[in-house]
Design an enzyme around this catalytic site. Sequence first.
Site, PDB file in Angstrom:
ATOM      1  N   HIS A  53       0.833  -1.204   0.000  1.00 55.70           N
ATOM      2  CA  HIS A  53       0.000   0.000   0.000  1.00 55.70           C
ATOM      3  C   HIS A  53       0.866   1.252   0.000  1.00 55.70           C
ATOM      4  CE1 HIS A  53      -4.059  -1.752   1.459  1.00 55.70           C
ATOM      5  NE2 HIS A  53      -3.369  -2.684   0.852  1.00 55.70           N
ATOM      6  N   GLU A  55       0.578   4.065   1.654  1.00 57.40           N
ATOM      7  CA  GLU A  55       0.880   4.613   2.973  1.00 57.40           C
ATOM      8  C   GLU A  55       2.043   3.883   3.631  1.00 57.40           C
ATOM      9  OE1 GLU A  55      -3.746   4.772   2.753  1.00 57.40           O
ATOM     10  OE2 GLU A  55      -2.125   3.610   1.862  1.00 57.40           O
ATOM     11  N   CYS A  83      -7.142   2.230   4.740  1.00 54.01           N
ATOM     12  CA  CYS A  83      -7.784   0.992   5.177  1.00 54.01           C
ATOM     13  C   CYS A  83      -7.380   0.717   6.630  1.00 54.01           C
ATOM     14  CB  CYS A  83      -7.341  -0.152   4.272  1.00 54.01           C
ATOM     15  SG  CYS A  83      -5.612  -0.641   4.503  1.00 54.01           S
ATOM     16  N   CYS A  86      -3.516   0.368   7.080  1.00 52.31           N
ATOM     17  CA  CYS A  86      -2.768   1.622   6.954  1.00 52.31           C
ATOM     18  C   CYS A  86      -3.090   2.584   8.095  1.00 52.31           C
ATOM     19  CB  CYS A  86      -3.033   2.254   5.593  1.00 52.31           C
ATOM     20  SG  CYS A  86      -2.339   1.255   4.245  1.00 52.31           S
TER      21      CYS A  86
END
Length: 151
Positions: A53, A55, A83, A86
């Site tokens: 991801h 992040e 999410c 994260c």
Amino acid sequence: MNDEAYMSRALELAKEALFAGEVPVGCVIVGPDGSIVGEGRNRREQERDALGHAELAAIRMACQTLGGWRLSNTRLYVTLEPCPMCAGAILNARIPELHYAAKDPAMGACGSVLNLFEESFGFHPRIFRGPLEAECSHLLSDFFAQTRRKI
């Protein structure tokens, strides 16, 4: 630089992800002096990694740049609401300020589905919506519409 400029850089990273066949999400972390100390984009497909991801990549880079895991004087800008994974990383890195553009009604953990930052953890980042919400939302909705057409 201002909030719009930081989110604009995150949007550039999201477009890089799009061109690489990824969900178009980009993220930057701004240090205490206003410089970008971490950035990332989605790379789950490219790296075949569920942890790919934007992040997490930006947090990892910011930790390396600043020389520690506590990012207590930083701000995170991301094109899509984080999410749960994260949001948990943001909590663990002690990032005090989150700016996100587009809401995520399916997985958003900063208000859309739930808000991890309101739970009984010992740290509570501030959440800001925007800027560039329309641009980031449009990029994501176009991506998912094209994906559905391919299927």
